[in-house]
Write a protein that holds these residues in place. Structure first.
Motif, PDB file in Angstrom:
ATOM      1  N   UNK A   1      34.006  12.900  -8.220  1.00 12.41           N
ATOM      2  CA  UNK A   1      35.537  12.962  -8.148  1.00 12.41           C
ATOM      3  C   UNK A   1      35.493  14.303  -7.159  1.00 12.41           C
ATOM      4  N   UNK A   2      36.316  14.236  -6.355  1.00 15.43           N
ATOM      5  CA  UNK A   2      36.668  15.326  -5.608  1.00 15.43           C
ATOM      6  C   UNK A   2      38.270  15.296  -5.537  1.00 15.43           C
ATOM      7  N   UNK A   3      38.658  16.390  -5.194  1.00 13.01           N
ATOM      8  CA  UNK A   3      40.084  16.760  -5.218  1.00 13.01           C
ATOM      9  C   UNK A   3      40.510  17.794  -4.207  1.00 13.01           C
ATOM     10  N   UNK A   4      41.842  17.583  -3.683  1.00  9.33           N
ATOM     11  CA  UNK A   4      42.375  18.592  -2.643  1.00  9.33           C
ATOM     12  C   UNK A   4      42.938  19.829  -3.392  1.00  9.33           C
ATOM     13  N   UNK A   5      42.411  20.440  -4.246  1.00 11.80           N
ATOM     14  CA  UNK A   5      42.831  21.644  -5.016  1.00 11.80           C
ATOM     15  C   UNK A   5      41.684  22.480  -5.105  1.00 11.80           C
ATOM     16  N   UNK A   6      41.747  23.710  -5.246  1.00 15.33           N
ATOM     17  CA  UNK A   6      40.594  24.902  -5.576  1.00 15.33           C
ATOM     18  C   UNK A   6      40.238  24.574  -7.038  1.00 15.33           C
ATOM     19  N   UNK A   7      40.971  23.424  -7.655  1.00 17.40           N
ATOM     20  CA  UNK A   7      40.459  23.581  -9.199  1.00 17.40           C
ATOM     21  C   UNK A   7      40.761  22.242  -9.545  1.00 17.40           C
ATOM     22  N   UNK A   8      39.951  21.338 -10.206  1.00 18.92           N
ATOM     23  CA  UNK A   8      40.180  20.227 -10.522  1.00 18.92           C
ATOM     24  C   UNK A   8      40.880  19.915 -11.968  1.00 18.92           C
ATOM     25  N   UNK A   9      40.873  21.312 -12.580  1.00 16.51           N
ATOM     26  CA  UNK A   9      41.772  21.369 -13.827  1.00 16.51           C
ATOM     27  C   UNK A   9      42.680  22.626 -13.522  1.00 16.51           C
ATOM     28  N   UNK A  10      44.073  22.459 -14.470  1.00 18.35           N
ATOM     29  CA  UNK A  10      44.530  23.782 -14.528  1.00 18.35           C
ATOM     30  C   UNK A  10      44.951  24.210 -15.841  1.00 18.35           C
ATOM     31  N   UNK A  11      45.083  25.332 -16.355  1.00 21.45           N
ATOM     32  CA  UNK A  11      45.669  25.653 -17.701  1.00 21.45           C
ATOM     33  C   UNK A  11      45.277  24.600 -18.762  1.00 21.45           C
ATOM     34  N   UNK A  12      43.593  24.341 -18.852  1.00 23.90           N
ATOM     35  CA  UNK A  12      43.099  23.844 -20.014  1.00 23.90           C
ATOM     36  C   UNK A  12      42.439  24.756 -20.680  1.00 23.90           C
ATOM     37  N   UNK A  13      42.557  25.268 -21.827  1.00 29.40           N
ATOM     38  CA  UNK A  13      41.977  26.356 -22.597  1.00 29.40           C
ATOM     39  C   UNK A  13      40.402  25.834 -22.856  1.00 29.40           C
ATOM     40  N   UNK A  14      40.170  24.602 -22.960  1.00 34.38           N
ATOM     41  CA  UNK A  14      38.864  23.962 -23.223  1.00 34.38           C
ATOM     42  C   UNK A  14      38.142  23.429 -21.963  1.00 34.38           C
ATOM     43  N   UNK A  15      38.938  23.666 -20.830  1.00 39.12           N
ATOM     44  CA  UNK A  15      38.044  23.115 -19.723  1.00 39.12           C
ATOM     45  C   UNK A  15      37.845  21.576 -19.932  1.00 39.12           C
ATOM     46  N   UNK A  16      38.569  20.777 -20.495  1.00 43.12           N
ATOM     47  CA  UNK A  16      38.458  19.446 -20.904  1.00 43.12           C
ATOM     48  C   UNK A  16      38.007  18.645 -19.593  1.00 43.12           C
ATOM     49  N   UNK A  17      38.844  18.509 -18.529  1.00 41.88           N
ATOM     50  CA  UNK A  17      38.390  17.969 -17.257  1.00 41.88           C
ATOM     51  C   UNK A  17      37.128  18.066 -16.949  1.00 41.88           C
ATOM     52  N   UNK A  18      36.655  19.390 -16.738  1.00 41.10           N
ATOM     53  CA  UNK A  18      35.151  19.603 -16.249  1.00 41.10           C
ATOM     54  C   UNK A  18      34.188  18.961 -17.177  1.00 41.10           C
ATOM     55  N   UNK A  19      34.494  19.234 -18.491  1.00 42.35           N
ATOM     56  CA  UNK A  19      33.427  18.926 -19.542  1.00 42.35           C
ATOM     57  C   UNK A  19      33.298  17.471 -19.723  1.00 42.35           C
ATOM     58  N   UNK A  20      34.620  16.799 -19.519  1.00 41.05           N
ATOM     59  CA  UNK A  20      34.445  15.358 -19.439  1.00 41.05           C
ATOM     60  C   UNK A  20      33.641  14.758 -18.324  1.00 41.05           C
ATOM     61  N   UNK A  21      33.891  15.296 -17.177  1.00 42.72           N
ATOM     62  CA  UNK A  21      33.198  14.563 -16.001  1.00 42.72           C
ATOM     63  C   UNK A  21      31.606  15.312 -16.147  1.00 42.72           C
ATOM     64  N   UNK A  22      31.533  16.682 -16.576  1.00 47.88           N
ATOM     65  CA  UNK A  22      30.191  17.058 -16.329  1.00 47.88           C
ATOM     66  C   UNK A  22      29.054  16.256 -17.264  1.00 47.88           C
ATOM     67  N   UNK A  23      29.722  15.970 -18.443  1.00 47.90           N
ATOM     68  CA  UNK A  23      28.766  15.500 -19.608  1.00 47.90           C
ATOM     69  C   UNK A  23      28.326  14.099 -19.454  1.00 47.90           C
ATOM     70  N   UNK A  24      29.223  13.391 -18.256  1.00 51.59           N
ATOM     71  CA  UNK A  24      28.851  12.132 -17.762  1.00 51.59           C
ATOM     72  C   UNK A  24      28.148  12.119 -16.529  1.00 51.59           C
ATOM     73  N   UNK A  25      27.665  13.296 -16.115  1.00 52.85           N
ATOM     74  CA  UNK A  25      26.702  13.532 -14.847  1.00 52.85           C
ATOM     75  C   UNK A  25      27.684  12.936 -13.726  1.00 52.85           C
ATOM     76  N   UNK A  26      29.141  13.311 -13.718  1.00 49.93           N
ATOM     77  CA  UNK A  26      29.644  12.914 -12.743  1.00 49.93           C
ATOM     78  C   UNK A  26      30.054  14.270 -11.785  1.00 49.93           C
TER      79      UNK A  26
END
Length: 208
Positions: free
Chosen positions: A141-166
């Motif tokens: 997944x790629x995005x046109x922002x300097x972060x794929x997530x914002x204001x997520x205390x547990x970094x849910x988006x990153x963790x969801x993708x990374x744990x799935x090897x995305x």
């Protein structure tokens, strides 16, 4: 064949995350033609500056580093999805009517691509959207922002993708790219132990 350069230009005055000065790159001339016969420079920059790829170590203790990324996912067919109607975040509702198949590499084109300065309210991929892409079994997944997530205390988006090897690419420039299928080339530098790397990302339309 048409090539789209979807990378940010590296310069001291470029857009950086939250306008933090420590994230601004510095290019210093170390030798020039006034002192010798060659021109050489030194660059100092945060690995998350500009268009870059995150490795699992960025968010997960003990996670893989950027030199261990699967390069078969970095030269691949991809789909650019126009989600410019999203007002806050890209969620499942913005994705479920798109043609997303197992093995796709998805690039999200949002209204971020039309902004020239950093916006603290940038569009991001929320947890629900990340979970949907995980269930669709995309490879990146790629995005046109300097972060794929914002204001997520547990970094849910990153963790969801990374744990799935995305794979995750941030800081894309998609303003001039229409929704559709392309070939993506986005190779990270082979930085041993690095948690991220700048990439020169391009899209190729048509046959190679």
């Amino acid at each position: 064949m048409k090539i789209y350069d979807i990378s940010m230009e590296i310069t001291h005055d470029m857009m950086v995350y939250k306008n933090r000065e420590e994230k601004r790159p510095h290019l210093k001339t170390s030798r020039d033609f006034t002192t010798g016969s060659v021109y050489e420079s030194i660059i100092t920059m945060d690995l998350h500056t500009g268009t870059h790829m995150d490795a699992p170590l960025h968010m997960m203790q003990g996670g893989d580093t950027i030199d261990r990324q699967d390069l078969s996912k970095t030269i691949v067919k991809c789909k650019v999805l126009d989600v410019t109607k999203a007002q806050k975040s890209v969620s499942k509702k913005h994705l479920e009517n798109k043609d997303i198949q197992k093995g796709d590499f998805i690039l999200l084109k949002t209204r971020n691509s039309f902004e020239d300065v950093f916006n603290v309210e940038f569009i991001y991929l929320d947890k629900e959207g990340a979970q949907y892409l995980k269930e669709k079994e995309v490879i990146g997944v790629g995005i046109d922002a300097l972060g794929i997530e914002r204001a997520q205390s547990n970094h849910d988006t990153h963790h969801t993708l990374m744990k799935a090897d995305i794979l995750i690419i941030e800081g894309l420039v998609l303003k001039d790219v229409e929704e559709g299928e392309y070939t993506l080339i986005a190779l990270p530098l082979k930085i041993k132990g690095g948690e991220a790397s700048p990439v020169r990302a391009v899209l190729i339309q048509g046959n190679l």
